[in-house]
Design an enzyme around this catalytic site. Structure first.
Site, PDB file in Angstrom:
ATOM      1  N   CYS A   1     -11.389  -3.409  14.252  1.00 25.80           N
ATOM      2  CA  CYS A   1     -10.255  -2.480  14.191  1.00 25.80           C
ATOM      3  C   CYS A   1      -9.502  -2.383  15.519  1.00 25.80           C
ATOM      4  O   CYS A   1      -8.270  -2.290  15.534  1.00 25.80           O
ATOM      5  CB  CYS A   1     -10.721  -1.102  13.753  1.00 25.80           C
ATOM      6  SG  CYS A   1     -12.120  -0.459  14.674  1.00 25.80           S
TER       7      CYS A   1
ATOM      8  N   HIS B   1      -6.698   4.692  16.452  1.00 25.90           N
ATOM      9  CA  HIS B   1      -7.239   4.303  17.749  1.00 25.90           C
ATOM     10  C   HIS B   1      -6.118   4.211  18.787  1.00 25.90           C
ATOM     11  O   HIS B   1      -5.091   3.571  18.545  1.00 25.90           O
ATOM     12  CB  HIS B   1      -7.908   2.930  17.658  1.00 25.90           C
ATOM     13  CG  HIS B   1      -9.203   2.928  16.905  1.00 25.90           C
ATOM     14  ND1 HIS B   1      -9.790   4.053  16.382  1.00 25.90           N
ATOM     15  CD2 HIS B   1     -10.057   1.895  16.600  1.00 25.90           C
ATOM     16  CE1 HIS B   1     -10.918   3.726  15.786  1.00 25.90           C
ATOM     17  NE2 HIS B   1     -11.111   2.433  15.902  1.00 25.90           N
TER      18      HIS B   1
ATOM     19  N   LYS C   1     -17.280  -7.280  20.737  1.00 21.19           N
ATOM     20  CA  LYS C   1     -16.252  -7.727  19.790  1.00 21.19           C
ATOM     21  C   LYS C   1     -14.886  -7.836  20.472  1.00 21.19           C
ATOM     22  O   LYS C   1     -14.164  -8.815  20.286  1.00 21.19           O
ATOM     23  CB  LYS C   1     -16.148  -6.737  18.621  1.00 21.19           C
ATOM     24  CG  LYS C   1     -17.373  -6.688  17.732  1.00 21.19           C
ATOM     25  CD  LYS C   1     -17.178  -5.625  16.627  1.00 21.19           C
ATOM     26  CE  LYS C   1     -18.501  -5.153  16.082  1.00 21.19           C
ATOM     27  NZ  LYS C   1     -18.365  -3.913  15.285  1.00 21.19           N
TER      28      LYS C   1
ATOM     29  N   ASN D   1      -6.820   2.875  12.395  1.00 23.92           N
ATOM     30  CA  ASN D   1      -8.013   2.031  12.401  1.00 23.92           C
ATOM     31  C   ASN D   1      -8.501   1.637  11.013  1.00 23.92           C
ATOM     32  O   ASN D   1      -9.113   0.595  10.846  1.00 23.92           O
ATOM     33  CB  ASN D   1      -9.143   2.725  13.160  1.00 23.92           C
ATOM     34  CG  ASN D   1      -9.457   4.096  12.627  1.00 23.92           C
ATOM     35  OD1 ASN D   1      -8.558   4.941  12.506  1.00 23.92           O
ATOM     36  ND2 ASN D   1     -10.704   4.340  12.303  1.00 23.92           N
TER      37      ASN D   1
END
Lengths: 330, 330, 330, 330
Positions: free
Chosen positions: C141, C223, C194, C308
Site C-alpha cells: 500500500c 497513508h 517492502k 491505503n
C-alpha cells in the site's frame, strides 16, 4: 498480616488477554500472593509469555494449559465466558479457590457476586456451593462502579430506580479498532443486560429498577457513566456528597493491600471526573464522582468514573481474594 | 418557486467561525439566496475571508463590519451570544430579517424558536415583535435533534418526561483541544439549561419534564444522544418506529431546497446510528434514530444522532429562512 | 468496451477481511465484472457473509471454501501472506487468473508487480509463468503511492535515491487498538523491507536507493508519506509539479472503469494533502502530493497521500484486472 | 547546593499559556526557586490565575502585568514570539535575567541557544550582551531532541547531514482542534526553518546540512522524530547505542535538581519509543531513542522521542537556569 510466614502461590487463567495481563501487573509484587503459573488457551500453551503478550514481566515463563493441575490452590480467572464456564467449574471441583472476572458463573446460585466494600456478606454463601474448592466472581466493569456509587445511597436513603448511560473505554473490547476513531458506537453486546440485572443480585433486591444504555467511545481506559437515581427518602446535596466521601468498607477496615484509602472521591470541579485525570486515582481502585445536580425526571443526576481494568476487573478480583484470605477462607 | 425572478441577497454575520463557515458552504450555491456580504468582528474586518478562515469559497472577499448597513434585507447570524444580543437587535430595528443560530434571543417573547418540521406556527408571532425587521432563531444543536425525535411521539401519544445524555462532537467547542484526546469531559457550559428549557418553548408546553447530562467526546462532527421517554399513552415498538419514519412537515410538503426527503430515519441495526455512518444522511439534514428498547425506569429508550453543524445549526437556520420565503414573510 | 456481451464472473478470496470487503464494495456494481463467489478461511466457511462482516452487500451469501473449484476463471485475492502462498499457486495451476493484493508472490520471478499507470509492460511476463492460469500482484500500500510519485520523476530526470517516512493509517493493521489512541508506533512489521525492495522490481532498476521508516498513527484511512528524493538531472519546482499533474498512463488512455481521470493531483495549499480532505479524491484512486520544497540533504522533499485500501490495495488490483481485460489477457 | 540560604524569587511571563502552566508545575516546589509573580497579557491581568487556567496551583494569585517591575531578578518567559521580542528585551535592559522559551531572540548574536548537556559553553557569551540583565534561550521543542541525539554522534564521529521527519503532538498548537481528529497535517508554520537553522547555532557549525518535514499528529504530548544521519567517520551499531546511553553533561556532573540521571535512553524493543510509554521517562527530561538501523541513503536511521513541553520547553529552560545558578551567573 504480620503472621504470614510465606506468600500464597497463585495461578492466572487466561493470562495472555488484557485482563489477564492486568492480573500479572497487580500480582507480580503482591505482598501476600506469588504467581507460580500463567495458563492460557491452546493457542498460547508452550510459548513464552513475553512472546505472546509483549509483557516484560515473566517474559520467559512458559504458558501452561488451563487444566486443574497447577501447583497452587488459588487461581485468578480472566477467561472468556465460553471457556470459563466449564474450566472454572473443573478447577473448583478439583479443590481450587477460583476468583473470577468472567461472567460465566456470576448469576449462579450460591456464587458470590462480590465487591468487598459493598456486599462482603455474600462470602457466607460459599459453604453452600458443595464443591471441594470454591468460586467467587466480581461484577461487570460498569456494574462495579454503579454498585459502589449506589451503596451509600441505598444504606442512607434507599434507591427505587437508577438510569445509567455509559461511555466505555475500548480496552477490553479489542476489536472494531477502525470503527472507533472519530466515532461512537451506541451498543456493546450483552452489556445492557448485565447492568440491569447484576445489581439485583449484588444488593439482593429484586425491586430496584435499573435502565442502561451503553456506548463505546474513543478512550483507552476508564468508563464514564451518567447516572440518574430515584431515592426512597429525601436527601440534600451536601448529605449525598458526604455519604460518598465518608463511605468505607471491610477492605479499609482491615487495611487490605490493594484497598483504596477512600473508595469514593467526590470532585467539586464541574468538569470532573475525566478519564485522563481520574482513572488512576488510588492506583485505579477508587471511584470518582462529580456533577451532582437535581434531576428534573428522577431525583438526582451525577457522573461516575472508574478504571475499567483495575477497579472494574482485575483489581476488584484481587481485593476479593485479599478479603477471603483475611477472613480465613483461603 | 418558479416565480422567483432573481435570488434574494443575504449577508452572514459571524462568517469566520465554524457555524459561519457552514453557512457559507450551504449558501454559496443556494437556488434562492445569493451571498452578498460576509461580516465579522473587528478582529477580522478589512481582511480577506480566505486569509481568516482558509475557506476556498469567497476567499478574496473583504470582511465587512457587523453593522446594519449591509446591501441586503436578510442576514444569517452565527454570532456568539454576547455579540449577538445587541447586534441582532440592531439589525432587526433597522429593518433586517435576522435568522439566528445564536442563543441570545432564543427565549425572548415573540421570537420564534423554530424547527420548520416541528413548530412552524411560531412564525405567526413575528408581527408581535413590533420592529421594522424581524428576528427568528433556531434551537441549540442538541435540542433540535431531541425536539424532532419527540415531535411524532408528542403528536401520537404525548410525552410526560424525557431523560437525555449527550455525547457531543468537538466542532463548535473550539477549545480544550488537548483535553479531548483519549478523554471525555462530562460538562458543557450552559448546555444542560438549554436542553431542559428550550423544548418547553418549542412545544409551548411548560409541563414536559426534561433532564439532561452533557458530555464532550472525541468525535469531530455529529452529536449522539441517549434518550429515555415517558409517554402519556401506551405505544408499541412498531408504532413508534413507523411514527418516526413517516414523520413529515411543511418543508417536505413544500419541497423546500434544503429539506430532507425523510426527516427521521430509524435504523434497525443495533449498532446504529453512528457519527461516522450517519452524520451526513440527507446532506446532514436528517435525524437518525436506533436502538429502541423498553426502558425499565421510564417507558422507552433509544439513541438519536444528527449533524450538529448542519441540522443542528446552519442547516436548520437556512431551512427556517426557506420556509419564511415560502410563506411570503421575506 | 461496448463489445462486452456479458459480465465476467469473478470470485474473491479472503472476502471477510478489510481488503476483502473493499473488493466487495468496488466490485458489487462493476460494469465488467460480476461477483459469483465469496471465499474465505475455514473459520468462516458455510456462514453467511453478513454474519461474518456486518457488510450489507451480499449479506445472505454463503461463504465458500478457498479451493480452486469456484464457478469463475478470475479471482481477486485478499488472502493473508501465509495462506496466499499455496492457495494462490493452486488456483493459478488450475487455470485461474489470480489478481492478488498479497505479498506472497510479489517478488517471484515472472510475476508482475503491477501498477497500471507505472509498469504495464510487466504483463508481458505472464506467458513465462508456465501455468495454466496466471498470477498478477500489486505492490504494498505504501509502495504504490511512492512508485506513482516517482514515475514521472524517473521518466523526466531520473531518481538516484529516495528517503521515505510513512505515517500509516490503522485500517489493515487490525490489532493494537488500544496502543494507538494518543500514540505513534514507529514500527510496522516487514514494511521497511517492502518499501526498500519492491520499487526495484517495479522499475526493474536495482540501483535506485530507497530508505524507509514506518509509523502507525491514529488515522482511520489514508497513508501520508514524507519523501525526499535525489534526482539525476536538475529540475525546477514548476517542472516537477507539471510532471505530476500531467502524468497519465494506460488506464487513462483506455478510460478504464476504475481509472482516475488525473492519477496525481498536486495541491498548492501548504497544509495539504491531509487524510481527511484527500483520501477519497477520484473515488480513492488518485495520489495527492503537496509541500514541494528544496531538500538541504537530497534534492527535493514533498508529501504524498493516498487511500491505503483503495489505490493502495483493492482498487489497484481491480484496475490491474481491467487493464488485463482490455489487453485481452482475461 | 547546601550553601543556599534561601530560595531565589522568580517570575513567570506568559504564565497562562500551555508552556507557562508547565513552568508553574515545574517551579511550584522547586528546591532552589520560589515563584513570586505570575505575569501575562492585558487580557488576563488582574484576574485570578485559577480562573484563567483552571490550574489548581496558585489558583487565587492575581495575574500581574508583564512589565519589568516584578519583585525578583529572574524571570522565565513563555511569551509568544511577537510579545516576547520587546518585553524580554525590556526586562533584560532593566537588569532581569530572562530565561526564555520564545523564539524571538534565539538567533540573536551573543544570546545563548542553550541545552545544558550540549553547549554550556555558550553561557560565556552573556557578558557580550552589554545589558544590565541577561537573556538566555532554549531551542525549539523538536530541535532540543535532535540536538541531544546528534551531540554524542558529533563528538565521536562527526555529522555531515541529518534528515528529520517530525510527528508532533498537539499540545502547544492549541488551534485546529477539529482538523486533527483522524487526520495528519503535514505542515507546522515556521517549524522547518527552526529545525534547519537552530542546530547550526547550537553546534556553532554552519556546515551541517539539515532537512526537515513536519507533521502534526493526533497525540497529546510527546514529539516523535524519524532521523537519518550521515556521519563523517564509520560507526557500528553497538558503538552508537553506547555513545547515547553513556552520554552525560554538566547537569549530570553537578547533579542539578531537574537533570535526568541518564539524558538519553536507547530502547531495544523495535516498537519503541512511543509517546504513551516514554514521554514521561525521567520526569519528562530524558530523550528516548530506538529503531537504529543502517540507512540505504544516508548512513543510519533511528527514531527519537521526547516530551515537547518538558524537555522540549519549560523543563529545558528550568535546567538552563539551574546551570546558571550553579555557575554563579544568577
Amino acid at each position: 498480616m504480620e503472621t504470614f510466614k510465606k506468600k500464597i502461590p497463585v495461578g492466572i487463567l487466561g493470562a495472555t488477554g488484557i485482563v489477564g495481563q492486568k492480573f500479572v501487573q497487580l500480582l507480580h509484587d503482591h505482598p501476600w500472593f506469588t504467581v507460580v503459573s500463567l495458563a492460557a488457551s491452546a493457542r498460547s500453551q508452550g510459548k513464552q509469555y513475553g512472546e505472546c503478550t509483549k509483557n516484560s514481566l515473566f517474559s520467559d515463563w512458559i504458558i501452561s494449559p488451563c487444566t486443574p493441575s497447577l501447583p497452587c490452590r488459588l487461581v485468578f480467572s480472566a477467561l472468556e465466558a465460553t471457556a470459563a464456564k466449564d474450566l472454572e467449574a473443573a478447577f473448583a471441583s478439583q479443590g481450587y479457590a477460583v476468583i473470577s472476572n468472567s461472567r460465566a458463573h456470576r448469576m449462579k446460585e450460591h456464587v458470590p457476586l462480590l465487591i468487598p466494600e459493598v456486599n462482603p456478606g455474600q462470602l457466607e454463601w460459599i459453604p453452600h456451593q458443595h464443591v471441594p474448592g470454591m468460586l467467587v466472581t466480581n461484577p461487570n466493569c460498569s456494574v462495579i462502579g454503579i454498585a459502589m456509587a449506589l451503596k451509600p445511597l441505598i444504606d442512607n436513603w434507599g434507591v427505587a430506580a437508577a438510569h445509567a448511560v455509559t461511555l466505555q473505554a475500548i480496552s477490553g473490547a479489542g476489536r472494531q479498532c477502525n470503527a472507533i476513531v472519530d466515532n461512537v458506537i451506541p451498543h456493546i453486546p450483552n452489556e445492557v443486560e448485565k447492568i440491569e440485572n447484576e445489581p439485583r443480585k449484588i444488593f439482593e433486591d429484586a425491586t430496584i429498577k435499573i435502565s442502561a444504555q451503553c456506548n463505546r467511545v474513543p478512550v483507552t481506559d476508564g468508563h464514564t457513566i451518567c447516572l440518574s437515581v430515584q431515592l426512597k427518602k429525601k436527601a440534600t446535596k451536601p448529605e449525598l456528597i458526604q455519604a460518598w466521601n465518608d463511605f468505607r468498607g471491610l477492605p479499609q477496615f482491615y487495611n487490605l493491600p490493594t484497598a483504596p484509602k477512600q473508595p469514593i472521591h467526590y470532585w467539586e470541579n464541574p468538569t470532573h471526573p475525566q478519564p485522563k485525570l481520574h482513572r488512576n486515582i488510588e492506583n485505579g481502585m477508587a471511584l470518582s464522582i462529580g456533577g451532582l445536580t437535581p434531576c428534573p425526571v428522577l431525583d438526582w443526576k451525577f457522573v461516575i468514573h472508574s478504571h475499567n481494568l483495575i477497579r472494574g476487573a482485575a483489581g476488584c478480583a484481587v481485593l476479593n481474594a485479599e478479603l477471603m484470605v483475611q477472613k480465613g477462607l483461603i
